[in-house]
Design a protein around this motif. Structure first.
Motif, PDB file in Angstrom:
ATOM      1  N   LEU A  13       7.045  -2.905   5.918  1.00 45.57           N
ATOM      2  CA  LEU A  13       5.852  -3.210   5.123  1.00 45.57           C
ATOM      3  C   LEU A  13       4.693  -2.357   5.604  1.00 45.57           C
ATOM      4  O   LEU A  13       4.528  -2.154   6.808  1.00 45.57           O
ATOM      5  CB  LEU A  13       5.454  -4.682   5.300  1.00 45.57           C
ATOM      6  N   ILE A  15       1.031  -2.114   6.772  1.00 54.04           N
ATOM      7  CA  ILE A  15       0.017  -3.059   7.245  1.00 54.04           C
ATOM      8  C   ILE A  15      -1.361  -2.468   6.978  1.00 54.04           C
ATOM      9  O   ILE A  15      -2.067  -2.110   7.891  1.00 54.04           O
ATOM     10  CB  ILE A  15       0.178  -3.346   8.738  1.00 54.04           C
ATOM     11  N   ASN A  32      -5.002  -6.058  -4.465  1.00 59.50           N
ATOM     12  CA  ASN A  32      -3.814  -6.100  -3.611  1.00 59.50           C
ATOM     13  C   ASN A  32      -4.138  -5.959  -2.124  1.00 59.50           C
ATOM     14  O   ASN A  32      -3.355  -5.419  -1.355  1.00 59.50           O
ATOM     15  CB  ASN A  32      -2.798  -5.028  -4.034  1.00 59.50           C
ATOM     16  N   SER A  71       2.965 -15.215   6.042  1.00 59.36           N
ATOM     17  CA  SER A  71       3.732 -14.787   7.213  1.00 59.36           C
ATOM     18  C   SER A  71       2.829 -13.976   8.136  1.00 59.36           C
ATOM     19  O   SER A  71       2.071 -13.112   7.685  1.00 59.36           O
ATOM     20  CB  SER A  71       4.924 -13.924   6.787  1.00 59.36           C
ATOM     21  N   ILE A  73       2.637 -11.118  10.831  1.00 58.87           N
ATOM     22  CA  ILE A  73       3.495  -9.976  11.108  1.00 58.87           C
ATOM     23  C   ILE A  73       3.011  -9.199  12.327  1.00 58.87           C
ATOM     24  O   ILE A  73       1.828  -8.859  12.439  1.00 58.87           O
ATOM     25  CB  ILE A  73       3.563  -9.018   9.900  1.00 58.87           C
ATOM     26  N   THR A  84       8.319 -10.686  11.650  1.00 56.89           N
ATOM     27  CA  THR A  84       7.676 -11.961  11.351  1.00 56.89           C
ATOM     28  C   THR A  84       7.582 -12.788  12.625  1.00 56.89           C
ATOM     29  O   THR A  84       8.578 -13.044  13.280  1.00 56.89           O
ATOM     30  CB  THR A  84       8.479 -12.739  10.292  1.00 56.89           C
ATOM     31  N   TYR A 141      -0.763  -9.798   7.926  1.00 57.15           N
ATOM     32  CA  TYR A 141      -0.392 -11.011   7.195  1.00 57.15           C
ATOM     33  C   TYR A 141       0.197 -10.630   5.832  1.00 57.15           C
ATOM     34  O   TYR A 141      -0.324  -9.750   5.138  1.00 57.15           O
ATOM     35  CB  TYR A 141      -1.609 -11.927   7.007  1.00 57.15           C
ATOM     36  N   LYS A 142       1.284 -11.304   5.484  1.00 53.94           N
ATOM     37  CA  LYS A 142       1.882 -11.127   4.166  1.00 53.94           C
ATOM     38  C   LYS A 142       1.720 -12.430   3.401  1.00 53.94           C
ATOM     39  O   LYS A 142       2.215 -13.480   3.822  1.00 53.94           O
ATOM     40  CB  LYS A 142       3.355 -10.758   4.282  1.00 53.94           C
ATOM     41  N   THR A 144       2.461 -14.447  -0.060  1.00 50.68           N
ATOM     42  CA  THR A 144       3.361 -14.410  -1.211  1.00 50.68           C
ATOM     43  C   THR A 144       3.242 -15.689  -2.031  1.00 50.68           C
ATOM     44  O   THR A 144       2.972 -16.769  -1.502  1.00 50.68           O
ATOM     45  CB  THR A 144       4.826 -14.222  -0.782  1.00 50.68           C
ATOM     46  N   SER A 151       2.412 -10.709  -3.996  1.00 48.78           N
ATOM     47  CA  SER A 151       2.925 -10.280  -2.697  1.00 48.78           C
ATOM     48  C   SER A 151       1.943  -9.254  -2.140  1.00 48.78           C
ATOM     49  O   SER A 151       1.894  -8.111  -2.590  1.00 48.78           O
ATOM     50  CB  SER A 151       4.319  -9.667  -2.820  1.00 48.78           C
ATOM     51  N   SER A 153       0.359  -7.517   1.375  1.00 46.98           N
ATOM     52  CA  SER A 153       0.479  -7.306   2.817  1.00 46.98           C
ATOM     53  C   SER A 153      -0.534  -6.292   3.332  1.00 46.98           C
ATOM     54  O   SER A 153      -0.531  -5.951   4.514  1.00 46.98           O
ATOM     55  CB  SER A 153       1.894  -6.831   3.163  1.00 46.98           C
ATOM     56  N   HIS A 154      -1.395  -5.800   2.450  1.00 45.06           N
ATOM     57  CA  HIS A 154      -2.397  -4.806   2.836  1.00 45.06           C
ATOM     58  C   HIS A 154      -3.648  -5.531   3.338  1.00 45.06           C
ATOM     59  O   HIS A 154      -4.368  -6.171   2.569  1.00 45.06           O
ATOM     60  CB  HIS A 154      -2.737  -3.923   1.641  1.00 45.06           C
TER      61      HIS A 154
END
Length: 486
Positions: A13, A15, A32, A71, A73, A84, A141-142, A144, A151, A153-154
């Motif tokens: 992913l 980050i 996003n 989550s 990360i 995770t 952090y993700k 969802t 979704s 994660s940025h």
């Protein structure tokens, strides 16, 4: 409320931009992206909420907390492969403004509230120092929501208004080489780098300076751990600043290893760490015998020159002195006659160390649950300390640092030395003072623990200091501090 237990997975992913961690006063996520709002609490940093930008209008009625997962990360440096390391507990979710206020109409922003409690799972945004330098020092952090096809994660960044008051920098100290080292062609110059945080009151005009030393848990290279770890950023809050006529500047350096590292080296090379009480077994026999010979036979075996106890002086004494001198040269608004030093635990050790090694620099000191063994303080050093305004704080049930061998023993000797400006805040235990956090959140009214405040480890007596709750007949600690001059 949705609680997802920790799982450990590897996946790829991005980050965000893997930036050096900064805390800002406010921040707006782009489409996003997420912005993580972190609260500063007595127990440390705690993620309070995450604001996401979905990139499209979302109807308020479609947002339900149970549909989200967050989550946490961990990312190794130099790679986008994250692991995770647990899930955050979600308490609420709603459509919001860009700053996280609830909105009644469709917006692209969603705010997700997370559990805020001393034992909240995975709520600390900082990576433990045990990971050394292999990982980024903060989590990604993700977020969802499969039902809404979200979704994200940025991570754009972090928000905390208290931490944003501080500026940050680094100071590098070059360790002087001995003549032997200078003549050795293989010698490599040694340096010590100290990150530090600074707060200067607005319109500062000849203000005092508080030099703050963090505890062992805040050692490392992420200066924000110093500000959040024991809520040291409270030193810049109005509650404490109001005790000083024009406010007080704050200088909070970070130690890369630990203030307890001493100048004494072992035969194998590494330096000893305090508290090392190597001489104690000998003194238990020697001192009573010496006292007997002196009292009964009139024999005096006192050495002509007082010996410095083994492993008593911090390796960071000189780096801190040079940092302080450099800082003062850059900030003429600091009143040189009102420099105060304080800190907790290992930082309490460093407070005592600086008061002993450099008493001429400080107008007063306030050591908290300090880890400086009384057996390491010589009689002449006690006499010198007795001339200095001091305020000790500790809790009797401290199981990490025994106050009997540290603060209590030293306070007794200072009183014997007729210290005239000595204050003590002694607590039986350390409990929540805000009224927000209970010992047992789900206790029934018939439960004996119903309504009792949350109890922290006895070592955390800094909570009383940084909440301005240390008082005696002469006022509060910081009001007293504001009147001390060298």
């Amino acid at each position: 409320m949705k609680r997802i237990y920790s799982v450990f997975l590897l996946f790829c992913l991005p980050i965000a931009s893997l930036f050096p961690q900064l805390f800002r006063d406010s921040l707006v996520p782009e489409p996003n992206q997420s912005v993580v709002h972190v609260g500063s609490y007595d127990w440390g940093a705690c993620v309070e909420k995450i604001v996401i930008n979905t990139g499209r209008p979302i109807a308020p009625e479609s947002v339900k907390a149970e549909d989200f997962e967050i989550s946490r990360i961990l990312y190794p440096k130099g790679t986008n492969v994250g692991m995770t390391k647990g899930e955050l507990t979600i308490t609420s979710a709603f459509v919001s403004t860009e700053q996280g206020e609830k909105a009644d109409s469709a917006e692209p922003y969603i705010t997700i509230l997370t559990d805020v409690y001393p034992e909240a799972e995975n709520s600390n945004p900082f990576v433990s120092i045990s990971f050394s330098g292999r990982f980024y020092n903060y989590y990604g952090y993700k977020i969802t929501n499969s039902r809404l096809s979200i979704s994200i994660s940025h991570l754009k960044g972090f928000v905390n208004k208290e931490a944003a008051r501080f500026s940050t920098a680094k100071y590098t100290y070059t360790v002087p080489a001995t003549d032997e080292e200078k003549s050795d062609p293989r010698y490599e110059e040694q340096t010590v780098t100290l990150p530090y945080a600074v707060y200067i009151p607005q319109k500062a005009k000849k203000v005092p300076l508080i030099l703050w030393f963090h505890g062992m848990g805040e050692s490392g290279t992420n200066i924000y751990q110093v500000l959040f770890g024991t809520k040291a950023n409270a030193l810049a809050d109005e509650r404490i600043q109001s005790h000083f006529k024009n406010g007080a500047a704050v200088l909070a350096p970070q130690c890369p290893t630990g203030w307890l590292e001493t100048t004494e080296e072992s035969k194998l090379g590494p330096r000893y760490w305090a508290p090392v009480d190597r001489d104690a077994p000998v003194n238990k026999v020697k001192k009573p015998l010496s006292d007997f010979l002196s009292r009964v036979l009139g024999f005096d075996d006192t050495p002509k020159q007082e010996r410095i106890p083994f492993a008593a002086v911090s390796y960071y004494t000189e780096p801190i002195k040079k940092l302080l001198y450099t800082f003062l040269a850059e900030h003429p608004e600091i009143d040189r006659g009102r420099i105060y030093v304080g800190g907790c635990s290992a930082g309490g050790y460093m407070t005592m160390n600086m008061l002993i090694q450099c008493p001429e620099l400080f107008a007063a000191g306030f050591p908290i649950c300090e880890f400086y063994l009384d057996s390491k303080i010589t009689d002449s050093q006690i006499k010198s300390l007795a001339e200095k305004p001091l305020w000790f704080t500790y809790a009797l049930n401290d199981e990490s640092v025994n106050p009997e061998k540290n603060s209590i023993a030293t306070i007794a000797r200072l009183r014997d030395a007729e210290a005239k400006n000595l204050h003590v805040s002694e607590f039986r235990s350390v409990v929540d003072m805000s009224g927000q956090f209970l010992l047992k959140r789900d206790a029934d009214k018939d439960d004996d623990e119903y309504g009792l405040p949350y109890e922290y480890e006895g070592h955390a007596s800094w909570i009383y200091v940084l909440n301005d709750a240390c008082k005696d007949k002469d006022g509060t600690l910081f009001d007293w501090l504001s009147h001390q001059k060298r």
